[in-house]
Scaffold this motif. Sequence first.
Motif, PDB file in Angstrom:
ATOM      1  N   PHE A  18       0.865  -1.169   0.000  1.00  0.00           N
ATOM      2  CA  PHE A  18       0.000   0.000   0.000  1.00  0.00           C
ATOM      3  C   PHE A  18       0.906   1.225   0.000  1.00  0.00           C
ATOM      4  CE2 PHE A  18      -4.363  -1.496   0.975  1.00  0.00           C
ATOM      5  CZ  PHE A  18      -4.082  -2.845   1.129  1.00  0.00           C
ATOM      6  N   ARG A  19       0.320   2.378  -0.235  1.00  0.00           N
ATOM      7  CA  ARG A  19       1.079   3.620  -0.148  1.00  0.00           C
ATOM      8  C   ARG A  19       0.197   4.735   0.361  1.00  0.00           C
ATOM      9  NH1 ARG A  19       2.010   4.925  -6.635  1.00  0.00           N
ATOM     10  NH2 ARG A  19      -0.147   5.540  -7.115  1.00  0.00           N
TER      11      ARG A  19
ATOM     12  N   PHE B 213      -4.306   1.021  -1.897  1.00  0.00           N
ATOM     13  CA  PHE B 213      -3.787  -0.256  -2.362  1.00  0.00           C
ATOM     14  C   PHE B 213      -2.881  -0.050  -3.557  1.00  0.00           C
ATOM     15  CE2 PHE B 213      -3.640  -4.599  -3.552  1.00  0.00           C
ATOM     16  CZ  PHE B 213      -3.865  -4.659  -4.924  1.00  0.00           C
ATOM     17  N   VAL B 214      -1.785  -0.816  -3.590  1.00  0.00           N
ATOM     18  CA  VAL B 214      -0.872  -0.787  -4.733  1.00  0.00           C
ATOM     19  C   VAL B 214      -0.857  -2.144  -5.429  1.00  0.00           C
ATOM     20  CG1 VAL B 214       1.520  -0.523  -5.483  1.00  0.00           C
ATOM     21  CG2 VAL B 214       0.589   0.997  -3.714  1.00  0.00           C
TER      22      VAL B 214
ATOM     23  N   VAL C  23      -1.394 -15.476  -8.900  1.00  0.00           N
ATOM     24  CA  VAL C  23      -2.350 -14.393  -9.142  1.00  0.00           C
ATOM     25  C   VAL C  23      -1.867 -13.108  -8.493  1.00  0.00           C
ATOM     26  CG1 VAL C  23      -4.720 -13.620  -8.853  1.00  0.00           C
ATOM     27  CG2 VAL C  23      -4.230 -16.052  -9.230  1.00  0.00           C
ATOM     28  N   SER C  24      -1.770 -12.064  -9.293  1.00  0.00           N
ATOM     29  CA  SER C  24      -1.365 -10.747  -8.792  1.00  0.00           C
ATOM     30  C   SER C  24      -2.456  -9.733  -9.078  1.00  0.00           C
ATOM     31  CB  SER C  24      -0.058 -10.296  -9.463  1.00  0.00           C
ATOM     32  OG  SER C  24       0.996 -11.200  -9.194  1.00  0.00           O
ATOM     33  N   LYS C  25      -2.574  -8.771  -8.194  1.00  0.00           N
ATOM     34  CA  LYS C  25      -3.510  -7.666  -8.402  1.00  0.00           C
ATOM     35  C   LYS C  25      -2.734  -6.359  -8.318  1.00  0.00           C
ATOM     36  CE  LYS C  25      -7.669  -9.915  -6.579  1.00  0.00           C
ATOM     37  NZ  LYS C  25      -8.795  -9.791  -5.601  1.00  0.00           N
ATOM     38  N   TYR C  26      -3.154  -5.401  -9.129  1.00  0.00           N
ATOM     39  CA  TYR C  26      -2.520  -4.088  -9.145  1.00  0.00           C
ATOM     40  C   TYR C  26      -3.571  -2.994  -9.186  1.00  0.00           C
ATOM     41  CZ  TYR C  26       1.693  -6.643 -10.479  1.00  0.00           C
ATOM     42  OH  TYR C  26       2.767  -7.511 -10.513  1.00  0.00           O
TER      43      TYR C  26
ATOM     44  N   ARG D   2      -0.540  -0.401 -12.755  1.00  0.00           N
ATOM     45  CA  ARG D   2      -0.518  -1.586 -13.614  1.00  0.00           C
ATOM     46  C   ARG D   2       0.307  -1.301 -14.862  1.00  0.00           C
ATOM     47  NH1 ARG D   2      -5.520  -2.306 -13.846  1.00  0.00           N
ATOM     48  NH2 ARG D   2      -5.665  -3.790 -12.124  1.00  0.00           N
ATOM     49  N   GLY D   3       1.199  -2.241 -15.185  1.00  0.00           N
ATOM     50  CA  GLY D   3       2.073  -2.095 -16.338  1.00  0.00           C
ATOM     51  C   GLY D   3       3.406  -1.448 -16.008  1.00  0.00           C
TER      52      GLY D   3
END
Length: 119
Positions: A37-38, A47-48, A55-58, A63-64
Amino acid sequence: QVQLVESGGGLVQAGGSLRLSCAASGRTYSIYTMGWFRQAPGKEREFVSTQMGSVSKYADSVRGRFTISRDGAKNTVYLQMNSLKPEDTAVYYCAAGRFGITARDYDYWGQGTQVTVSE
C-alpha cells in the motif's frame, strides 16, 4: 506476531526505477499473502499490489509499471517500480494478511519506506 521490515525506498527522478523489499519474520507460517500500500501526504492509504500464488492484483495507477514478486524461502516480497512518476511519491507500506485490496484485509504492517520521485 509477524514483523515486516521494508527497504529500498529513496529519491529518484521521473522515469527511473526502484525496487522495494519487505522481509517477514516471526510467525510467518500464519501469513496468507503479502501486499503493498502507499500513502501520500494529505491522502488516505491506498492499495498498490498484492499477490497470492500465481495471481497478482494491481491498482490501475501502477498496472504495467510495477511488478510484485515473492520469495517464499526468504519470506520476502518485492515491488519493482519502473517508469516512476512524481505522483508515485508516497510512503510505501508492506502488509501481510488475506488476499484483498483494502487495508482491513491485512493484519500486519511494516513501518513504511519513503519513495520520492522528482520532476
